[in-house]
Design a protein around this motif. Structure first.
Motif, mmCIF file in Angstrom:
data_model
loop_
_atom_site.group_PDB
_atom_site.id
_atom_site.type_symbol
_atom_site.label_atom_id
_atom_site.label_comp_id
_atom_site.label_asym_id
_atom_site.label_seq_id
_atom_site.Cartn_x
_atom_site.Cartn_y
_atom_site.Cartn_z
ATOM 1 N N TYR A 81 0.786 -1.244 0.000
ATOM 2 C CA TYR A 81 0.000 0.000 0.000
ATOM 3 C C TYR A 81 0.812 1.286 0.000
ATOM 4 N N THR B 131 -7.699 6.794 -8.208
ATOM 5 C CA THR B 131 -7.090 7.277 -6.983
ATOM 6 C C THR B 131 -5.731 6.622 -6.859
ATOM 7 N N LEU C 196 -0.210 2.033 -6.437
ATOM 8 C CA LEU C 196 -1.486 1.348 -6.651
ATOM 9 C C LEU C 196 -2.454 2.345 -7.282
ATOM 10 N N ARG D 63 -6.601 2.811 -7.652
ATOM 11 C CA ARG D 63 -7.984 2.372 -7.439
ATOM 12 C C ARG D 63 -8.827 3.029 -8.517
ATOM 13 N N SER E 256 -12.365 3.826 -10.029
ATOM 14 C CA SER E 256 -13.806 3.837 -9.763
ATOM 15 C C SER E 256 -14.517 3.427 -11.048
ATOM 16 N N CYS F 225 -13.937 -4.936 -11.706
ATOM 17 C CA CYS F 225 -13.224 -5.445 -10.537
ATOM 18 C C CYS F 225 -11.751 -5.618 -10.888
ATOM 19 N N GLU F 226 -10.949 -5.975 -9.897
ATOM 20 C CA GLU F 226 -9.501 -6.142 -10.085
ATOM 21 C C GLU F 226 -9.185 -7.058 -11.258
ATOM 22 N N SER G 235 -5.038 -7.867 -4.362
ATOM 23 C CA SER G 235 -5.808 -8.662 -3.408
ATOM 24 C C SER G 235 -5.020 -9.858 -2.881
ATOM 25 N N PRO H 192 -9.062 -4.950 -1.206
ATOM 26 C CA PRO H 192 -9.710 -3.790 -1.823
ATOM 27 C C PRO H 192 -10.288 -4.196 -3.169
ATOM 28 N N SER H 193 -11.328 -3.529 -3.572
ATOM 29 C CA SER H 193 -11.897 -3.849 -4.890
ATOM 30 C C SER H 193 -11.303 -2.904 -5.919
ATOM 31 N N SER H 194 -11.234 -3.338 -7.131
ATOM 32 C CA SER H 194 -10.883 -2.480 -8.273
ATOM 33 C C SER H 194 -9.560 -1.749 -8.095
ATOM 34 N N THR H 195 -8.597 -2.434 -7.503
ATOM 35 C CA THR H 195 -7.297 -1.802 -7.302
ATOM 36 C C THR H 195 -6.215 -2.670 -7.934
#
Lengths: 482, 482
Positions: free
Chosen positions: A262, A402, A413, A415, A417, A421-422, A440, A450-453
């Protein structure tokens, strides 16, 4: 070529027939390649400890049956066959399933039907354009001399002493680590160093607390040694140190300079809390400083190890894989006194797996000042790539993305929106020949992923590819509105 | 040089004082060496993310107090001190206790007061006089090019495919091993390869039967993975295979070409008994063929692996440490189908620790035919040394010595009749600067260790030193009569 058949002189089958049958079988199976030259009758009979006769008879039979051909004044060769089942000298060009999976530093890469990879945001990659190849070749040649006999033996179990002295000096200057060369144990990569560390921890440690997201190789090493893990949540200023008291862990694993994956930096307050926890409980703090050399704004963040007033509670883990290349396979532990004493006891299984030749070359590189210059150059270069990447994300993805964990290290990373999904983000990128990586997989508790990262390493990407690469990604990663 | 102090802008202490105190403390403790050049005011302030003022003030204070000296047009340097406690750039010349213990391949070496070693019959040593240094440098330079980008990344998890193809072809020709490159997993030394093997065996194996005398590193690897061991006695034709049925072992570890340390060759009858046991019980045979390339009389002894009709029951373990040098840190496993499938499952902790650069160079060396030529040369050379050693033992020790395990490999054992035990034989040799090595350490059951027996490696000893060395030993190893 030599041939090593199993011959049984006491069996009823004559030796020449055994030799014949062996060579024929090997040719048919493709284990001796078409057009390969066979050893001369004389050489094979000497090698097998036989008279010439059985070898000669066997060769004659093989010639007669067309398995061999004779070229005048040149010798006997295996005849070309229709389709040899497998030829050891011509390995298949396509990688096997294993090789494919292993080629990337991380799983979750492109599927089999994806187009070839044009752009790889691989996290483990470093910049090679600016690697000092010529200098390294020169220093390697300087090491690889008959007069350096010591380097061609097993080498110092702890690592070459001259290299350890250079590492101690370097860590002190750049990372604020306080240690002597005697505290350093060289290893052949972080996995190897952690394997040793696990053995040294075992007598006193049964549970290791850890940042809730952890490099998968690190987790595998801990699990292989059957440590129980206690995941501790992460806040924006690092691991929630207050939660340590809820566990009965005797050690805690952290990446304070740049959390993996992260990217947050552990705050100074929490650093002292970790050290206080260790002093109070007798616990051990494992500090993995895998890319602490690279920061792009603000002040340098010295290591936790250098903050420890006792010098007894922190194990510092470092590697040259990010600073130089993973190919040298050189990492190290800085052991505090109690663990160093345990290492000296020798009640563990350890072998020095880092090549003495490469260790010596690295020592020459550091001593010459080449490493310091290289690091300064790379810091500037990576800062530039980091800036280009952030700029491209802002330009092309705008409010859809993000950015997480920027400011240091060799990866960020994103993210995204929107509806993807990932896995979909990764697949859509792969479909246009771009590799990005999952996040993930690093969560100890899968449901908290986390989703979509996705993760993007930028170390090995050419500067001029960054902007266009992100522009392409923006076209296959639609936002909410679309 | 760079400096990385911990600075706290919120503390009451001004920044310049914090910088001053840090540098002073580091100089006093010797962690910044006398005469070291300090970074310029400009550079340090940029590095620390500060204005120039606090750095300038700190430097002025240190100059005023005599910790630094200024050399015109050159910069600021640490003033020479009386006795720095420790200087990172000048490591101590004497090895530490650990280094001393690790320097030899085996324990039991000379004590601290022994004279310097003039002649080392170290078992792990290979001949360096005849190593093709120039050719290796050339091939290494050919590998170490910017265009070989792949070699500067993490590399194939299983090992470089081209190297695996060469190993498969070589093993087939010289050792009768039948395998495809896909069955080979490269490692960074036998320890590393066994560590992987232990993980692959774990689901099905809890006890490993073994020759009663075992290399200590091998034993440590098995013990680290908590396998129970079942020692099986050794006869002159190898492990007592009939005794396998008395154990509940699911695997058996053997060194069939040249038992370590006793040197016997496993008879062909017992080879088939081992394979029958494996077929009957579903057991695994672990064949460590550490020096099977070197045999000096009789016929070549093909590997057990090549004898296995099923191709499913034998794991072959090999290394380049004896054939070339331990310094490249390259070993390999040949996995039978069931274990290969488990490896592909990926439920283990493995990292490729052998350097891709060195793997690639080795592949070039093998492909060029250089390895085959080297092996032919070394076989002749070691055969000569082996003959010289046996001749010297006969001449100088006569009936006092019994030679054990000659005929192949790179070491022999000597049983010395007379009053001296193993430790005394080693100590008396050390007292005249000659290192010989213990055998008792390899026995799984210590009480069965042979008395008055020592190990002499001859691979790394110069031919012209062999006769005089044994003559010297004969003078300090008195026989019964004296």
């Amino acid at each position: 070529m030599e041939l090593t058949p199993v011959l049984d002189e006491r069996s009823g089958t004559p030796l020449y027939e055994q030799i014949y049958a062996y060579i024929r079988a090997e040719i048919v199976a493709g284990r001796i390649a078409p057009d390969a030259k066979l050893p001369s009758i004389r050489r094979l009979s000497v090698y097998l400890g036989l008279s010439r006769t059985p070898v000669e008879l066997a060769y004659q039979q093989l010639l007669a049956e067309g398995y061999l051909t004779s070229k005048p004044r040149s010798g006997l060769f295996v005849a070309p066959l229709g389709q040899p089942a497998w030829s050891p000298r011509s390995p298949r060009q396509e990688p096997t399933a294993i090789e494919g999976a292993a080629a990337g530093a991380s799983p979750g890469a492109a599927s089999c039907n994806a187009p070839p990879v044009r752009l790889d945001f691989g996290y483990g990659h470093t910049d090679l354009e600016h690697f000092p190849f010529a200098k390294w070749r020169r220093l390697m040649n300087e090491s690889f001399l008959a007069s350096n006999r010591r380097l061609f033996r097993y080498g110092d179990l702890q690592g070459e002493p001259e290299l350890r002295a250079e590492i101690a000096a370097y860590l002190h200057q750049v990372r604020g680590v306080r240690c002597t060369p005697e505290q350093i144990v060289v290893g052949a990569g972080t996995y190897h160093s952690l394997d040793l560390l696990c053995q040294l921890l075992k007598p006193a440690v049964s549970r290791i607390a850890s940042e809730a997201a952890v490099n998968d190789g690190v987790r595998a090493a801990f699990e292989q040694h059957r440590f129980a893990m206690a995941p501790i949540p992460l806040a924006s200023d690092g691991i929630e140190t207050a939660r340590l008291a809820d566990t009965d862990a005797q050690a805690v694993y952290v990446t304070p300079s740049h959390q993996f994956p992260y990217g947050m930096v552990l705050s100074i307050g929490k650093r002292y809390e970790l050290l206080n926890w260790a002093a109070r409980t007798g616990g051990i703090v494992i500090e993995n400083d895998y890319d602490g050399e690279f920061r792009y704004y603000g002040k340098p963040v010295p290591s936790l190890q250098g903050l420890d007033p006792s010098g007894e509670r922190v194990v510092y883990v470092g590697t040259f894989s990010k600073a130089l290349t993973p190919s040298f396979r050189i990492s190290y532990l800085v052991l505090p006194a109690p663990l160093l004493a345990r290492f000296c006891d020798g009640r563990h299984s350890y072998d020095q797996l880092a090549s003495p030749i490469l260790q010596h070359t690295l020592h020459l590189f550091m001593r010459s000042g080449g490493f310091e210059r290289h690091m300064r150059k790379m810091r500037t270069l990576y800062e530039k790539k980091h800036g280009l990447l952030l700029h491209a994300v802002k330009t092309h993805l705008g409010s859809r993305a993000t950015v997480i964990g920027d400011g240091s290290g060799l990866h960020i990373l994103l993210r995204i929106s929107g509806p993807l999904c990932e896995g979909q983000l990764i697949e859509r990128a792969a479909a246009i020949g771009i590799r990005v990586y999952p996040v993930s997989t690093y969560e100890l508790e899968a449901e908290k992923a986390p989703s979509s990262t996705v993760m993007l390493g930028f170390g090995g990407v050419a500067s001029e590819q960054i902007d266009s690469g992100i522009a392409e990604l923006s076209r296959v990663w639609p936002g909410m509105a679309k």
